[in-house]
Scaffold this active site. Sequence first.
Site, short mmCIF file in Angstrom:
data_model
loop_
_atom_site.label_atom_id
_atom_site.label_comp_id
_atom_site.label_asym_id
_atom_site.label_seq_id
_atom_site.Cartn_x
_atom_site.Cartn_y
_atom_site.Cartn_z
CE1 TYR A 1 0.08 8.32 -6.28
CE2 TYR A 1 -1.69 8.41 -7.91
CZ TYR A 1 -1.24 8.09 -6.63
OH TYR A 1 -2.11 7.53 -5.73
CG ASN B 1 -1.50 1.30 1.56
OD1 ASN B 1 -2.46 1.74 0.92
ND2 ASN B 1 -0.93 2.00 2.54
CB ILE C 1 -9.06 8.09 -0.19
CG1 ILE C 1 -9.40 7.09 -1.32
CG2 ILE C 1 -9.49 7.54 1.17
CD1 ILE C 1 -10.86 6.78 -1.53
CE LYS D 1 -0.44 4.65 -6.63
NZ LYS D 1 -0.23 3.72 -5.53
P1 NAP Z 1 -0.70 8.46 3.33
O1 NAP Z 1 -1.76 8.84 4.31
O2 NAP Z 1 0.37 9.46 2.98
O3 NAP Z 1 -0.03 7.10 3.85
C1 NAP Z 1 1.03 6.51 3.15
C2 NAP Z 1 2.02 5.98 4.15
O4 NAP Z 1 3.12 5.36 3.43
C3 NAP Z 1 2.64 7.10 5.01
O5 NAP Z 1 2.70 6.70 6.37
C4 NAP Z 1 4.03 7.24 4.41
O6 NAP Z 1 4.98 7.73 5.32
C5 NAP Z 1 4.34 5.82 4.01
N1 NAP Z 1 5.44 5.75 3.08
C6 NAP Z 1 5.84 6.67 2.17
N2 NAP Z 1 6.94 6.26 1.54
C7 NAP Z 1 7.26 5.05 2.05
C8 NAP Z 1 8.31 4.14 1.82
N3 NAP Z 1 9.27 4.40 0.93
N4 NAP Z 1 8.34 2.99 2.52
C9 NAP Z 1 7.39 2.73 3.44
N5 NAP Z 1 6.37 3.56 3.73
C10 NAP Z 1 6.31 4.72 3.04
O7 NAP Z 1 -1.33 8.02 1.94
P2 NAP Z 1 -2.71 7.25 1.59
O8 NAP Z 1 -3.61 8.23 0.94
O9 NAP Z 1 -3.18 6.42 2.70
O10 NAP Z 1 -2.15 6.34 0.40
C11 NAP Z 1 -1.94 4.94 0.52
C12 NAP Z 1 -1.90 4.35 -0.87
O11 NAP Z 1 -3.14 4.59 -1.52
C13 NAP Z 1 -0.82 4.94 -1.78
O12 NAP Z 1 -0.25 3.92 -2.57
C14 NAP Z 1 -1.59 5.90 -2.66
O13 NAP Z 1 -0.98 6.12 -3.91
C15 NAP Z 1 -2.91 5.16 -2.79
N6 NAP Z 1 -4.04 6.00 -3.17
C16 NAP Z 1 -4.40 7.07 -2.39
C17 NAP Z 1 -5.46 7.87 -2.79
C18 NAP Z 1 -5.92 9.08 -2.01
O14 NAP Z 1 -6.69 9.89 -2.57
N7 NAP Z 1 -5.51 9.26 -0.77
C19 NAP Z 1 -6.14 7.56 -3.98
C20 NAP Z 1 -5.75 6.46 -4.72
C21 NAP Z 1 -4.70 5.68 -4.30
P3 NAP Z 1 5.29 9.32 5.34
O15 NAP Z 1 4.00 10.00 5.67
O16 NAP Z 1 6.33 9.44 6.41
O17 NAP Z 1 5.76 9.65 3.96
#
Ligand code: NAP
Length: 250
Positions: free
Chosen positions: A156, A90, A189, A160
């Site tokens: 990005y 994730n 999200i 994806k």
């Molecule tokens: P988030 O709240 O930023 O959580 C992502 C987590 O991953 C953070 O704790 C981050 O740490 C950690 N991370 C970043 N780089 C990393 C690395 N190299 N190794 C291990 N952990 C790492 O993001 P989220 O929105 O939950 O996103 C989770 C996934 O869903 C991602 O793949 C994202 O692309 C996908 N997604 C999100 C959305 C959206 O709208 N939110 C939509 C579609 C897909 P730091 O905060 O310290 O960087």
Amino acid sequence: MKNFKDRVAIVTGAGSGIGAAIAIELAARGAHVVAADIDLASAVGTVTKISATLGNARACQVDVADAPSVEQMVAFVVETFGGLHLAVNNAGIGGPSETTANYPLDDWQKIIDVNLNGVFYGLKYEIAAMQESGGGAIVNMSSILGTVGWENACAYVSTKHALVGLTRTAAMEYAGHNIRINAVGPAFIDTPLLTKNLDTETIEQLAALHPIGRLGTPEEVSALTCFLLSDNASFITGSYHLVDGGYTTK
Ligand code: NAP
């Protein structure tokens, strides 16, 4: 519904947002969970929430962009809980908003390293551990941007889309080994990844892009992810499932 009882799970990016919600739901449904994140303190925060509800979880620091770090994460799971059955790749990052011709080379490389290479490293070591454990199920976190474009986000969007192909290929290879592999595609999200750099007006504009009329929640993405990990999805592999409030209907 404790339908993950005695299963061992790993979730990357579990310190925040979608990953935290998935780790919490898996533990609530009986799994032994390793919450892994680049920020150990945030992973510990998720474990503390799980422990408060008597779930079983441990925190692990990982940089998914670093193959040895991912290998050590999987080894930690196996040493701690005796095997591996469920995995959610994730962790992901966004990146700067810039046109393709102007996209900075170092940002391009970093996003490929985390969002794409990180999932490949996860699959590489998780599949080997699952084969030792008799099988399992994996979800890779893609996006609606695994099927449509978004201006000024070439890196990005590329990662994806690539995750969908990686998921299909690995699923074909391991379907006969009792390992199912699927991808999930959320729309926008309400997590720190999306909201930390945006003002209220921009967030409202994004919400209006969804026919349902709002952003999704991490728990709504977790519900789909946990379904795909569960035995209820026993005939589902190699596919890409949207949780998008109708975004891609347009
Ligand atoms: P988030 O709240 O930023 O959580 C992502 C987590 O991953 C953070 O704790 C981050 O740490 C950690 N991370 C970043 N780089 C990393 C690395 N190299 N190794 C291990 N952990 C790492 O993001 P989220 O929105 O939950 O996103 C989770 C996934 O869903 C991602 O793949 C994202 O692309 C996908 N997604 C999100 C959305 C959206 O709208 N939110 C939509 C579609 C897909 P730091 O905060 O310290 O960087």
